[in-house]
Motif scaffolding. Structure first.
Motif, PDB file in Angstrom:
ATOM      1  N   VAL A  45     -31.227 -13.336  99.954  1.00  0.00           N
ATOM      2  CA  VAL A  45     -32.301 -14.316  99.835  1.00  0.00           C
ATOM      3  C   VAL A  45     -32.273 -15.279 101.017  1.00  0.00           C
ATOM      4  O   VAL A  45     -33.304 -15.566 101.636  1.00  0.00           O
ATOM      5  CB  VAL A  45     -32.194 -15.098  98.517  1.00  0.00           C
ATOM      6  CG1 VAL A  45     -33.131 -16.306  98.508  1.00  0.00           C
ATOM      7  CG2 VAL A  45     -32.502 -14.196  97.331  1.00  0.00           C
ATOM      8  N   ALA A  46     -31.097 -15.799 101.331  1.00  0.00           N
ATOM      9  CA  ALA A  46     -30.958 -16.766 102.419  1.00  0.00           C
ATOM     10  C   ALA A  46     -31.417 -16.179 103.750  1.00  0.00           C
ATOM     11  O   ALA A  46     -32.100 -16.847 104.538  1.00  0.00           O
ATOM     12  CB  ALA A  46     -29.505 -17.233 102.518  1.00  0.00           C
ATOM     13  N   LEU A  47     -31.080 -14.926 104.010  1.00  0.00           N
ATOM     14  CA  LEU A  47     -31.472 -14.280 105.263  1.00  0.00           C
ATOM     15  C   LEU A  47     -32.961 -13.949 105.268  1.00  0.00           C
ATOM     16  O   LEU A  47     -33.601 -13.985 106.331  1.00  0.00           O
ATOM     17  CB  LEU A  47     -30.633 -13.035 105.506  1.00  0.00           C
ATOM     18  CG  LEU A  47     -29.157 -13.305 105.813  1.00  0.00           C
ATOM     19  CD1 LEU A  47     -28.378 -11.995 105.936  1.00  0.00           C
ATOM     20  CD2 LEU A  47     -29.017 -14.113 107.118  1.00  0.00           C
ATOM     21  N   GLU A  48     -33.527 -13.627 104.114  1.00  0.00           N
ATOM     22  CA  GLU A  48     -34.979 -13.420 104.024  1.00  0.00           C
ATOM     23  C   GLU A  48     -35.712 -14.712 104.379  1.00  0.00           C
ATOM     24  O   GLU A  48     -36.720 -14.693 105.100  1.00  0.00           O
ATOM     25  CB  GLU A  48     -35.373 -12.985 102.616  1.00  0.00           C
ATOM     26  CG  GLU A  48     -35.037 -11.549 102.268  1.00  0.00           C
ATOM     27  CD  GLU A  48     -35.412 -11.187 100.839  1.00  0.00           C
ATOM     28  OE1 GLU A  48     -35.285  -9.996 100.489  1.00  0.00           O
ATOM     29  OE2 GLU A  48     -35.844 -12.089 100.080  1.00  0.00           O
ATOM     30  N   MET A  49     -35.199 -15.821 103.869  1.00  0.00           N
ATOM     31  CA  MET A  49     -35.816 -17.113 104.140  1.00  0.00           C
ATOM     32  C   MET A  49     -35.680 -17.479 105.612  1.00  0.00           C
ATOM     33  O   MET A  49     -36.628 -17.975 106.239  1.00  0.00           O
ATOM     34  CB  MET A  49     -35.190 -18.180 103.237  1.00  0.00           C
ATOM     35  CG  MET A  49     -35.462 -17.935 101.757  1.00  0.00           C
ATOM     36  SD  MET A  49     -34.563 -19.042 100.634  1.00  0.00           S
ATOM     37  CE  MET A  49     -35.587 -20.510 100.712  1.00  0.00           C
ATOM     38  N   SER A  50     -34.528 -17.221 106.175  1.00  0.00           N
ATOM     39  CA  SER A  50     -34.313 -17.480 107.596  1.00  0.00           C
ATOM     40  C   SER A  50     -35.275 -16.657 108.452  1.00  0.00           C
ATOM     41  O   SER A  50     -35.871 -17.157 109.415  1.00  0.00           O
ATOM     42  CB  SER A  50     -32.859 -17.147 107.972  1.00  0.00           C
ATOM     43  OG  SER A  50     -32.663 -17.248 109.363  1.00  0.00           O
ATOM     44  N   ASP A  51     -35.447 -15.394 108.082  1.00  0.00           N
ATOM     45  CA  ASP A  51     -36.324 -14.509 108.842  1.00  0.00           C
ATOM     46  C   ASP A  51     -37.773 -14.981 108.756  1.00  0.00           C
ATOM     47  O   ASP A  51     -38.489 -14.996 109.778  1.00  0.00           O
ATOM     48  CB  ASP A  51     -36.200 -13.082 108.293  1.00  0.00           C
ATOM     49  CG  ASP A  51     -36.918 -12.058 109.154  1.00  0.00           C
ATOM     50  OD1 ASP A  51     -36.603 -11.988 110.359  1.00  0.00           O
ATOM     51  OD2 ASP A  51     -37.779 -11.326 108.631  1.00  0.00           O
ATOM     52  N   ARG A  52     -38.206 -15.376 107.574  1.00  0.00           N
ATOM     53  CA  ARG A  52     -39.580 -15.873 107.404  1.00  0.00           C
ATOM     54  C   ARG A  52     -39.797 -17.120 108.252  1.00  0.00           C
ATOM     55  O   ARG A  52     -40.848 -17.285 108.894  1.00  0.00           O
ATOM     56  CB  ARG A  52     -39.824 -16.185 105.923  1.00  0.00           C
ATOM     57  CG  ARG A  52     -41.256 -16.574 105.599  1.00  0.00           C
ATOM     58  CD  ARG A  52     -41.401 -17.000 104.146  1.00  0.00           C
ATOM     59  NE  ARG A  52     -42.800 -17.149 103.776  1.00  0.00           N
ATOM     60  CZ  ARG A  52     -43.517 -16.216 103.170  1.00  0.00           C
ATOM     61  NH1 ARG A  52     -42.957 -15.057 102.837  1.00  0.00           N
ATOM     62  NH2 ARG A  52     -44.788 -16.425 102.875  1.00  0.00           N
TER      63      ARG A  52
END
Length: 215
Positions: A45-52
């Protein structure tokens, strides 16, 4: 939340060595921050948010994983119990007619325990900035005095930083020696480069029931 605004309050960061790094390196710093403060599916989740954020997508981010983590969190359970007490008082005052209920004040759900800080909710959400509660599928039987319904919570947060976050965390050396630089990278990407903050929306529904003769 502002982005690409180069605020005067943070002008000093332009003299920081981190400011001279390219976007790719700053992005890698942000990913490292997310990884160092999240575990398991919350790291995803954290990396998805970072990518977005880095892609400048904006909009609203939702995650079933995030919803489940909030639902089982001690902070949410405490939050819900307090709100439920207030809700039942207002429901009783309105003679069990939700349409006649007054406004119930809601606090801001905060994920700040040690476990939150190391497992992912602390870095991805920390404290919500807006909350909403709705009563759905409500029914009340005047003969049996039994009522039931569903309480739906919606929480909103923003994935981004302001200068106060850097004042607070820019010198951090835990969990990694360069954690403070990772926070600076996050801020620089948002306010001086092309990254864009977004809204994180979280939901949790709780089934309710009671008896007006016993409430």
């Amino acid at each position: 939340m502002y982005f690409a605004d180069k605020p005067a309050s943070s002008a000093s960061i332009q003299n920081d060595p981190v400011f001279k790094l390219n976007d790719a390196t700053l992005g890698a710093y942000l990913d490292q921050l997310m990884k160092s403060l999240s575990i398991g599916d919350m790291e995803t989740v954290a990396l998805e948010m970072s990518d977005r954020f880095k892609k400048g997508t904006g909009g609203t981010y939702k995650s079933d994983v995030l919803n489940k983590k909030i639902a089982g969190n001690d902070a949410f359970i405490t939050y819900h119990n307090k709100f439920l007490t207030d809700f039942k008082k207002e429901l009783k005052k309105s003679n069990y007619d939700p349409a006649a209920m007054g406004v119930i004040s809601m606090g801001l759900l905060n994920f700040s325990s040690f476990w939150d800080k190391v497992s992912g909710l602390g870095i991805t959400v920390h404290q919500v900035w807006s909350a909403k509660a709705e009563i759905l599928d409500y029914s009340y039987n005047k003969c049996t005095k039994v009522w039931s319904g569903k309480l739906k919570y919606t929480f909103y947060d923003h994935y981004g930083l302001d200068w106060d976050d850097i004042v607070k965390h820019g010198g951090d050396i835990i969990p990694q020696y360069h954690t403070g630089d990772f926070f600076k990278a996050w801020y620089i990407l948002q306010h001086y480069r092309t990254a864009r903050p977004f809204i994180t929306e979280m939901e949790k529904s709780v089934d309710l029931n009671g008896n007006s003769d016993k409430d």
